[in-house]
Design a protein around this motif. Structure first.
Motif, PDB file in Angstrom:
ATOM      1  N   ILE A   1       0.863  -1.187   0.000  1.00 40.23           N
ATOM      2  CA  ILE A   1       0.000   0.000   0.000  1.00 40.23           C
ATOM      3  C   ILE A   1       0.900   1.239   0.000  1.00 40.23           C
ATOM      4  CG2 ILE A   1      -2.014  -1.066   1.110  1.00 40.23           C
ATOM      5  CD1 ILE A   1      -1.125   0.008   3.763  1.00 40.23           C
ATOM      6  N   PHE A   2       0.322   2.382  -0.323  1.00 37.00           N
ATOM      7  CA  PHE A   2       1.126   3.608  -0.363  1.00 37.00           C
ATOM      8  C   PHE A   2       1.484   4.049   1.059  1.00 37.00           C
ATOM      9  CE2 PHE A   2      -1.104   4.084  -4.480  1.00 37.00           C
ATOM     10  CZ  PHE A   2       0.016   4.162  -5.290  1.00 37.00           C
ATOM     11  N   PRO A   3       2.715   4.551   1.230  1.00 35.77           N
ATOM     12  CA  PRO A   3       3.077   5.084   2.558  1.00 35.77           C
ATOM     13  C   PRO A   3       2.080   6.145   3.029  1.00 35.77           C
ATOM     14  CG  PRO A   3       5.018   4.953   1.152  1.00 35.77           C
ATOM     15  CD  PRO A   3       3.846   4.595   0.288  1.00 35.77           C
ATOM     16  N   ALA A   4       1.530   6.926   2.088  1.00 40.44           N
ATOM     17  CA  ALA A   4       0.564   7.973   2.472  1.00 40.44           C
ATOM     18  C   ALA A   4      -0.639   7.373   3.185  1.00 40.44           C
ATOM     19  CB  ALA A   4       0.113   8.749   1.244  1.00 40.44           C
ATOM     20  N   GLU A   5      -1.004   6.156   2.812  1.00 37.97           N
ATOM     21  CA  GLU A   5      -2.149   5.523   3.469  1.00 37.97           C
ATOM     22  C   GLU A   5      -1.794   5.137   4.908  1.00 37.97           C
ATOM     23  OE1 GLU A   5      -5.176   1.778   2.840  1.00 37.97           O
ATOM     24  OE2 GLU A   5      -3.993   2.467   1.136  1.00 37.97           O
ATOM     25  N   VAL A   6      -0.575   4.674   5.086  1.00 36.71           N
ATOM     26  CA  VAL A   6      -0.134   4.315   6.442  1.00 36.71           C
ATOM     27  C   VAL A   6      -0.068   5.586   7.305  1.00 36.71           C
ATOM     28  CG1 VAL A   6       1.735   3.337   7.821  1.00 36.71           C
ATOM     29  CG2 VAL A   6       1.181   2.343   5.594  1.00 36.71           C
ATOM     30  N   TYR A   7       0.504   6.663   6.742  1.00 40.36           N
ATOM     31  CA  TYR A   7       0.597   7.918   7.505  1.00 40.36           C
ATOM     32  C   TYR A   7      -0.793   8.497   7.758  1.00 40.36           C
ATOM     33  CZ  TYR A   7       5.628   7.828   7.147  1.00 40.36           C
ATOM     34  OH  TYR A   7       6.943   7.453   7.273  1.00 40.36           O
ATOM     35  N   GLY A   8      -1.683   8.316   6.794  1.00 40.31           N
ATOM     36  CA  GLY A   8      -3.058   8.791   6.975  1.00 40.31           C
ATOM     37  C   GLY A   8      -3.700   8.105   8.174  1.00 40.31           C
ATOM     38  N   THR A   9      -3.482   6.793   8.282  1.00 40.11           N
ATOM     39  CA  THR A   9      -4.030   6.029   9.413  1.00 40.11           C
ATOM     40  C   THR A   9      -3.377   6.486  10.717  1.00 40.11           C
ATOM     41  OG1 THR A   9      -4.369   4.147   7.962  1.00 40.11           O
ATOM     42  CG2 THR A   9      -4.317   3.672  10.322  1.00 40.11           C
ATOM     43  N   LEU A  10      -2.074   6.682  10.672  1.00 42.29           N
ATOM     44  CA  LEU A  10      -1.344   7.072  11.884  1.00 42.29           C
ATOM     45  C   LEU A  10      -1.786   8.437  12.401  1.00 42.29           C
ATOM     46  CD1 LEU A  10       2.237   5.880  10.910  1.00 42.29           C
ATOM     47  CD2 LEU A  10       0.828   4.980  12.757  1.00 42.29           C
ATOM     48  N   THR A  11      -2.088   9.332  11.491  1.00 48.42           N
ATOM     49  CA  THR A  11      -2.475  10.678  11.943  1.00 48.42           C
ATOM     50  C   THR A  11      -3.967  10.758  12.259  1.00 48.42           C
ATOM     51  OG1 THR A  11      -2.547  11.335   9.628  1.00 48.42           O
ATOM     52  CG2 THR A  11      -0.593  11.946  10.846  1.00 48.42           C
ATOM     53  N   PHE A  12      -4.756   9.849  11.673  1.00 46.41           N
ATOM     54  CA  PHE A  12      -6.206   9.887  11.935  1.00 46.41           C
ATOM     55  C   PHE A  12      -6.527   9.420  13.361  1.00 46.41           C
ATOM     56  CE2 PHE A  12     -10.457   7.984  11.930  1.00 46.41           C
ATOM     57  CZ  PHE A  12     -11.201   9.062  11.478  1.00 46.41           C
ATOM     58  N   TYR A  13      -5.844   8.375  13.798  1.00 43.27           N
ATOM     59  CA  TYR A  13      -6.149   7.805  15.117  1.00 43.27           C
ATOM     60  C   TYR A  13      -5.233   8.411  16.187  1.00 43.27           C
ATOM     61  CZ  TYR A  13      -8.893   4.372  12.588  1.00 43.27           C
ATOM     62  OH  TYR A  13      -9.827   3.777  11.786  1.00 43.27           O
ATOM     63  N   ALA A  14      -5.868   8.989  17.188  1.00 45.33           N
ATOM     64  CA  ALA A  14      -5.115   9.681  18.243  1.00 45.33           C
ATOM     65  C   ALA A  14      -4.212   8.723  19.019  1.00 45.33           C
ATOM     66  CB  ALA A  14      -6.081  10.376  19.193  1.00 45.33           C
ATOM     67  N   GLN A  15      -4.506   7.434  18.983  1.00 46.68           N
ATOM     68  CA  GLN A  15      -3.718   6.479  19.766  1.00 46.68           C
ATOM     69  C   GLN A  15      -2.276   6.356  19.257  1.00 46.68           C
ATOM     70  OE1 GLN A  15      -4.430   2.191  18.806  1.00 46.68           O
ATOM     71  NE2 GLN A  15      -6.103   2.931  17.564  1.00 46.68           N
ATOM     72  N   PHE A  16      -2.039   6.740  17.994  1.00 43.07           N
ATOM     73  CA  PHE A  16      -0.702   6.531  17.436  1.00 43.07           C
ATOM     74  C   PHE A  16       0.189   7.749  17.617  1.00 43.07           C
ATOM     75  CE2 PHE A  16      -3.183   3.525  14.702  1.00 43.07           C
ATOM     76  CZ  PHE A  16      -2.614   2.366  15.213  1.00 43.07           C
ATOM     77  N   ARG A  17       1.459   7.448  17.863  1.00 40.43           N
ATOM     78  CA  ARG A  17       2.459   8.511  17.979  1.00 40.43           C
ATOM     79  C   ARG A  17       3.559   8.281  16.947  1.00 40.43           C
ATOM     80  NH1 ARG A  17       1.326   7.134  23.024  1.00 40.43           N
ATOM     81  NH2 ARG A  17       2.968   5.579  23.016  1.00 40.43           N
ATOM     82  N   LEU A  18       3.967   9.349  16.299  1.00 43.94           N
ATOM     83  CA  LEU A  18       5.038   9.240  15.302  1.00 43.94           C
ATOM     84  C   LEU A  18       6.389   9.658  15.870  1.00 43.94           C
ATOM     85  CD1 LEU A  18       3.167  10.410  12.133  1.00 43.94           C
ATOM     86  CD2 LEU A  18       4.665   8.431  12.248  1.00 43.94           C
ATOM     87  N   GLU A  19       6.351  10.179  17.079  1.00 49.52           N
ATOM     88  CA  GLU A  19       7.601  10.602  17.716  1.00 49.52           C
ATOM     89  C   GLU A  19       7.740   9.857  19.033  1.00 49.52           C
ATOM     90  OE1 GLU A  19       9.598  12.608  16.290  1.00 49.52           O
ATOM     91  OE2 GLU A  19       8.307  13.449  14.731  1.00 49.52           O
ATOM     92  N   PRO A  20       8.970   9.608  19.467  1.00 51.43           N
ATOM     93  CA  PRO A  20       9.144   8.962  20.762  1.00 51.43           C
ATOM     94  C   PRO A  20       8.634   9.863  21.876  1.00 51.43           C
ATOM     95  CG  PRO A  20      11.276   9.537  19.781  1.00 51.43           C
ATOM     96  CD  PRO A  20      10.230   9.896  18.789  1.00 51.43           C
TER      97      PRO A  20
END
Ligand code: FES
Length: 162
Positions: free
Chosen positions: A54-73
């Motif tokens: 799948i496109f990385p944009a889709e993964v990032y879209g999911t990561l930013t949509f759900y508040a449970q995910f963090r992209l930074e330590p």
């Protein structure tokens, strides 16, 4: 700044392996990865995109949509400020605003020295001691700006004294 120096993707690959390379496994895989690293490192997110085709944009879209995910330590100490009704009425918002200004970060952020992350939470179930702040697992009640200042200072000193 590279926040993911030499990250070992082996456990992330194992998570993909055990959940299966299906698009429907995306969220469970990302949850597993966050459990492993404490956040979802970008190289892991990109690896997942590749593995699931799948496109990385889709993964990032999911990561930013759900508040449970963090992209930074997260920081070494997690400061949670209760914003439930009782705490709000008793000044929880002022505490949060003060901390945000004092630490120079917004809610969800981490200080540049990696010492503190700031989060807002809903009722912690101890409204009788509102406003409530939790640092890591330790609860502080009847918090005032002066009190939070000395709490932060004690954690800073603890860090420098290690
Ligand atoms: S509202 Fe803060 S503990 Fe209940």
């Amino acid at each position: 700044m590279n926040k993911n120096p030499d990250i070992d993707l082996t456990p992330a690959r194992e998570a993909v392996e055990s959940r299966g390379r299906r698009r429907s496994s995306l969220i469970p895989i990302l949850q597993d990865i966050q459990k492993i690293y404490g956040y979802v490192p970008r190289p892991a997110a990109e690896m997942v995109a590749e593995e699931l085709s799948i496109f990385p944009a889709e993964v990032y879209g999911t990561l930013t949509f759900y508040a449970q995910f963090r992209l930074e330590p997260r920081g070494r100490h997690i400061i949670k400020v209760c914003q439930g009704t009782a705490c709000h009425v008793m000044g929880g918002k002022d505490i949060l605003d003060y901390l945000s200004g004092r630490l120079g970060i917004t809610t969800g952020g981490t200080t540049s020295d990696g010492l503190f992350s700031l989060e807002r939470v809903a009722c912690l179930g101890c409204c009788g001691i509102a406003p409530v702040v939790v640092v890591d697992e330790k609860f502080f009640g009847h918090v005032t700006v002066q009190k939070i200042e000395s709490i932060i200072e004690s954690y800073r000193q603890g860090a420098s004294g290690e």
